[in-house]
Design a protein around this motif. Structure first.
Motif, short mmCIF file in Angstrom:
data_model
loop_
_atom_site.label_atom_id
_atom_site.label_comp_id
_atom_site.label_asym_id
_atom_site.label_seq_id
_atom_site.Cartn_x
_atom_site.Cartn_y
_atom_site.Cartn_z
N UNK A 208 -19.94 -5.04 63.66
CA UNK A 208 -20.49 -4.61 65.11
C UNK A 208 -21.33 -5.84 66.14
N UNK A 209 -21.65 -5.67 67.43
CA UNK A 209 -22.50 -6.38 67.17
C UNK A 209 -23.82 -4.89 68.06
N UNK A 210 -24.92 -5.65 67.87
CA UNK A 210 -25.39 -4.42 68.50
C UNK A 210 -26.98 -4.92 70.05
N UNK A 211 -26.50 -3.80 70.63
CA UNK A 211 -27.68 -3.29 71.53
C UNK A 211 -29.04 -2.44 71.33
N UNK B 59 -33.82 -5.40 77.33
CA UNK B 59 -33.28 -4.86 75.96
C UNK B 59 -32.33 -6.20 75.03
N UNK B 60 -32.15 -5.90 73.21
CA UNK B 60 -31.98 -7.17 72.96
C UNK B 60 -30.25 -6.34 72.61
N UNK B 61 -29.53 -8.20 72.32
CA UNK B 61 -28.36 -7.85 72.13
C UNK B 61 -28.11 -8.85 70.87
N UNK B 62 -28.35 -8.25 69.65
CA UNK B 62 -28.40 -9.46 68.33
C UNK B 62 -27.02 -8.33 67.01
N UNK B 63 -26.98 -9.09 66.52
CA UNK B 63 -26.37 -9.04 64.74
C UNK B 63 -27.32 -7.98 64.15
N UNK B 64 -27.80 -7.54 64.69
CA UNK B 64 -29.87 -7.34 63.38
C UNK B 64 -29.96 -8.33 62.70
N UNK B 65 -30.04 -9.11 63.20
CA UNK B 65 -31.10 -10.52 62.13
C UNK B 65 -31.13 -9.94 60.41
N UNK B 66 -32.11 -9.80 59.92
CA UNK B 66 -32.36 -9.58 58.32
C UNK B 66 -31.86 -8.31 58.06
N UNK B 67 -31.51 -7.19 58.69
CA UNK B 67 -30.39 -6.76 57.69
C UNK B 67 -29.42 -6.66 57.90
N UNK C 285 -21.94 -1.58 69.10
CA UNK C 285 -23.20 0.17 69.04
C UNK C 285 -24.31 -0.17 69.33
N UNK C 286 -24.85 0.57 69.82
CA UNK C 286 -26.51 0.59 70.68
C UNK C 286 -27.40 1.63 70.06
N UNK C 287 -28.16 0.79 69.35
CA UNK C 287 -29.33 1.86 68.73
C UNK C 287 -30.72 1.77 69.44
N UNK D 6 -18.89 -11.86 71.77
CA UNK D 6 -20.05 -11.07 72.33
C UNK D 6 -20.38 -11.93 73.55
N UNK D 7 -20.39 -12.95 73.90
CA UNK D 7 -20.60 -13.56 74.80
C UNK D 7 -19.70 -13.61 76.70
N UNK D 8 -17.88 -12.72 75.99
CA UNK D 8 -17.05 -12.26 76.84
C UNK D 8 -17.95 -11.10 77.19
N UNK D 9 -18.20 -10.44 76.51
CA UNK D 9 -18.32 -9.62 77.03
C UNK D 9 -19.44 -9.02 78.17
N UNK D 10 -20.71 -9.96 77.67
CA UNK D 10 -21.70 -10.07 78.79
C UNK D 10 -21.22 -11.03 80.59
N UNK D 11 -20.08 -11.71 79.85
CA UNK D 11 -19.84 -12.05 81.23
C UNK D 11 -18.93 -10.96 81.82
#
Length: 304
Positions: A205-208, A262-270, A235-237, A293-298
């Protein structure tokens, strides 16, 4: 390097501007240009940072008539943010930013060529769109150590300039590592173990990522709208800034000036164990899901 940039720009110019879907072929071409270099784009390699800035600017100018450098000096050297603007007839603005420097001697495919590629694709998709907000796409220098959490970060320079100008900022989004996904169990970890019971152990998933209190109208509205697009599992963190990882990117500087961010991320090192290492390469990325992910932002930007 120069020849590869020219070939890529010719390829991009021949594309249909009507395309509004994150294109994995274009995504891969951008990632290759950003990562396949003879030197690494870290703070010590000013020439490589300038070449990267030049490439970002050259792509931005294909899609926006309003592209500029924001230059700032650190230890006698000049570094550059690159800004592409859309919907400039509007007063309230949305900032979408990503850093183009890397930490140390590595390609930095996920961290953060993916975020920069997200900006370049959004520029292509936003060309000619009628927007309700002034949207600035900003590529930052000097996010990584030794400048992280200092006033020398490119995002600090940009956020401060907005505050000083009393700009009407609706909100800001930081794109920080958006291309690494896994479908195996136990591929996802968390700063707090109990989070696994809520979000699962699969990194698909992608995280917000937002603050748990006073996130702001923009952040709450955008996050909810993004999830409703259903372009990708989301998922929204939320948590306090003290939770490790919540503020690990450029959005932290917009918080300092009171902007909703806010940040959109694949959670980096996690999730991505290639973080800050030489194994962070294009081959490890999932370009199809990155495109989603890009489509969603657009979709959210044009629906506001």
């Amino acid at each position: 390097m120069v020849r590869s940039i020219i070939i890529t720009l010719l390829f991009l110019t021949n594309l249909s501007y009507a395309s509004t879907v994150g294109d994995t072929t274009i995504i891969k071409k951008h990632l290759k240009v950003l990562t396949k270099t003879s030197t690494f784009r870290n703070h010590n390699n000013i020439n490589q940072l300038n070449k990267t800035a030049g490439y970002i600017r050259s792509v931005f100018t294909l899609y926006s008539k309003n592209v500029s450098y924001q230059e700032f000096k650190v230890s006698g050297l000049t570094y550059k943010n690159i800004i592409a603007s859309f919907g400039m007839e509007n007063t309230q603005r949305i900032i979408i930013g990503a850093h183009y420097d890397v930490c140390g001697q590595q390609q930095g495919a996920d961290d953060n060529a993916t975020g920069i590629t997200g900006l370049l694709e959004l520029a292509r998709m936003l060309k000619g769109e009628k927007l309700k907000y002034h949207v600035d796409l900003v590529a930052y220098s000097l996010e990584e150590p030794p400048y992280f959490r200092t006033q020398n970060m490119g995002s600090y320079v940009h956020a401060k300039s907005l505050a000083d100008a009393k700009a009407q900022v609706y909100g800001m989004i930081s794109l920080e590592m958006i291309g690494y996904f896994r479908d195996e169990k136990n591929s996802q970890s968390y700063p707090v173990e109990t989070m696994a019971s809520v979000y699962g152990t699969t990194g698909d998933f992608i995280t917000l990522v937002k603050k748990d209190a006073n996130a702001g109208k923009f952040t709450d509205t955008f996050c909810n709208a993004f999830k409703l697009t259903k372009t990708i599992k989301t998922e929204i963190f939320s948590g306090p800034p003290s939770l490790p990882g919540i503020d690990f990117s450029d959005h932290l500087n917009y918080w300092k000036f009171g902007f909703s961010a806010f940040m959109i991320s694949d959670t980096a090192f996690y999730r991505n164990k290639n973080y800050h290492s030489s194994s962070d390469t294009i081959e490890t990325l999932d370009l199809k899901r990155m495109g989603k992910v890009i489509d969603g932002i657009y979709k959210v930007l044009i629906s506001f």
